[in-house]
Design a protein around this motif. Structure first.
Motif, PDB file in Angstrom:
ATOM      1  N   UNK A 234      37.803 -41.919 -39.728  1.00 25.87           N
ATOM      2  CA  UNK A 234      39.054 -42.497 -38.520  1.00 25.87           C
ATOM      3  C   UNK A 234      37.544 -43.206 -37.534  1.00 25.87           C
ATOM      4  N   UNK A 235      37.762 -43.996 -37.340  1.00 25.56           N
ATOM      5  CA  UNK A 235      37.314 -45.446 -36.843  1.00 25.56           C
ATOM      6  C   UNK A 235      37.549 -46.803 -36.107  1.00 25.56           C
ATOM      7  N   UNK A 236      37.647 -47.829 -35.202  1.00 29.07           N
ATOM      8  CA  UNK A 236      38.031 -48.771 -35.344  1.00 29.07           C
ATOM      9  C   UNK A 236      37.032 -49.996 -35.896  1.00 29.07           C
TER      10      UNK A 236
ATOM     11  N   UNK B 219      33.705 -47.889 -31.757  1.00 25.42           N
ATOM     12  CA  UNK B 219      34.843 -46.257 -31.050  1.00 25.42           C
ATOM     13  C   UNK B 219      35.672 -46.771 -30.390  1.00 25.42           C
ATOM     14  N   UNK B 220      36.829 -46.004 -31.285  1.00 28.94           N
ATOM     15  CA  UNK B 220      38.256 -46.588 -31.143  1.00 28.94           C
ATOM     16  C   UNK B 220      38.473 -47.243 -29.395  1.00 28.94           C
ATOM     17  N   UNK B 221      39.012 -48.413 -30.110  1.00 27.40           N
ATOM     18  CA  UNK B 221      39.526 -48.792 -28.768  1.00 27.40           C
ATOM     19  C   UNK B 221      38.704 -50.568 -28.835  1.00 27.40           C
TER      20      UNK B 221
ATOM     21  N   UNK C 159      39.696 -54.209 -33.427  1.00 26.09           N
ATOM     22  CA  UNK C 159      40.815 -55.235 -33.342  1.00 26.09           C
ATOM     23  C   UNK C 159      41.696 -53.965 -34.021  1.00 26.09           C
ATOM     24  N   UNK C 160      41.617 -53.183 -34.533  1.00 24.50           N
ATOM     25  CA  UNK C 160      42.200 -52.328 -35.090  1.00 24.50           C
ATOM     26  C   UNK C 160      43.511 -52.027 -33.365  1.00 24.50           C
ATOM     27  N   UNK C 161      44.675 -51.846 -34.390  1.00 19.29           N
ATOM     28  CA  UNK C 161      46.559 -50.783 -33.428  1.00 19.29           C
ATOM     29  C   UNK C 161      46.016 -49.508 -34.414  1.00 19.29           C
TER      30      UNK C 161
ATOM     31  N   UNK D 281      37.103 -39.032 -29.802  1.00 15.51           N
ATOM     32  CA  UNK D 281      37.681 -37.527 -29.847  1.00 15.51           C
ATOM     33  C   UNK D 281      38.611 -37.785 -29.062  1.00 15.51           C
ATOM     34  N   UNK D 282      38.257 -37.747 -27.372  1.00 18.46           N
ATOM     35  CA  UNK D 282      38.509 -38.126 -26.264  1.00 18.46           C
ATOM     36  C   UNK D 282      39.632 -39.151 -26.308  1.00 18.46           C
ATOM     37  N   UNK D 283      39.710 -40.145 -26.981  1.00 16.87           N
ATOM     38  CA  UNK D 283      39.778 -41.695 -26.794  1.00 16.87           C
ATOM     39  C   UNK D 283      41.370 -41.841 -27.729  1.00 16.87           C
ATOM     40  N   UNK D 284      41.040 -40.758 -28.958  1.00 19.46           N
ATOM     41  CA  UNK D 284      41.845 -40.882 -29.788  1.00 19.46           C
ATOM     42  C   UNK D 284      42.933 -39.663 -29.741  1.00 19.46           C
ATOM     43  N   UNK D 285      42.978 -38.518 -28.788  1.00 24.04           N
ATOM     44  CA  UNK D 285      43.896 -37.615 -28.296  1.00 24.04           C
ATOM     45  C   UNK D 285      44.872 -38.662 -27.480  1.00 24.04           C
TER      46      UNK D 285
END
Length: 263
Positions: free
Chosen positions: A201-203, A213-215, A218-220, A254-258
């Motif tokens: 997983x990644x963005x 990094x997640x966020x 362009x992914x939801x 990890x913090x963002x994904x949580x």
């Protein structure tokens, strides 16, 4: 949300021993660790299939209370007999680590996809052999589709499953790769129900193969995680970031994904 997040030892291999990586991921709050047979330069690490070394790594992971979510590598084995044997040794070592998933690649050099008309037949023969070995070892094989390989997207993977016909063959679902290569990642997750054994997983931004990094792309990712859970996937997704200092970026991810997952 029952999906769990793991770190990848490959990303720390130039600075940390495997034992140090286990401690880092445990202290950082990860649920598990994906143990990689390749270093950052994609060179194989043969000590990782030695039984005595495996026993020490497994003992330490159990002491720390962190799960080895999968074992695997991204070696190019279609035309390389040494690498092909290395993949087979990796499959045979998976259960010794206490894992049941071995991640492998469908990768080849970009020019081979065009120039070598027999490449798909060679790939299918070798993947079929790996599946038979995995079945005998009680191991689940998780292939990771990735451009520009001959198995670049979900459709390629599902066609391969039809050809091989092995219950051992599933997917290491890299959400960013699917976002780049598939028409609709949510539809793809539905098509892959029951075949997702592990994930990365990644963005990503549209049209650019760059792990973010997640966020930051362009992914939801919230919709992606929700769809994975809806299909019954409750396994591990490894944070897959090459473009940052992994110690810092993986913890931030990890913090963002949580937060995205609502956990």
């Amino acid at each position: 949300m029952s999906i769990k997040f793991s770190g990848r030892t490959q990303m720390l291999s130039d600075r940390y021993s495997v034992f140090e990586a286990l401690e880092f991921f445990k202290n950082a709050g990860f649920d598990g660790v994906e143990l990689c047979y390749e270093d950052l330069g994609f060179h194989v690490k043969p000590d990782l299939w030695e039984p005595q070394f495996i026993a020490l790594i497994r003992e330490r992971s159990e002491q720390l209370g962190i799960t080895i979510s999968a074992v695997g590598n991204h070696l190019k084995y279609f035309h390389d007999d040494f690498m092909f044997e290395a993949v087979k040794k990796g499959i045979k070592s998976t259960r010794l680590y206490g894992a049941d998933v071995f991640i492998f690649a469908g990768m080849n050099d970009a020019n081979e996809k065009v120039a070598n008309k027999g490449l798909r037949a060679i790939a299918e023969e070798r993947i079929g052999e790996l599946c038979r070995l995995a079945e005998s070892e009680g191991v689940k094989l998780a292939m990771e589709p990735e451009p520009p390989s001959i198995y670049a997207n979900t459709a390629d993977f599902l066609a391969l499953c039809e050809t091989i016909g092995s219950p051992a063959l599933g997917i290491n679902f890299d959400v960013g790769h699917a976002f780049l290569t598939d028409a609709d990642i949510i539809d793809s997750i539905g098509l892959l129900k029951g075949k997702i054994f592990h994930g990365h997983i990644e963005d990503m931004q549209r049209g650019q193969h760059l792990h973010l990094l997640p966020g930051d792309g362009d992914m939801d990712l919230g919709a992606v995680l929700a769809k994975l859970a809806e299909t019954g996937f409750s396994g591990y997704m490894s944070i897959d970031l090459y473009n940052y200092k992994y110690e810092d970026a993986s913890v931030e991810a990890l913090n963002r994904l949580r937060k995205i997952a609502g956990a």
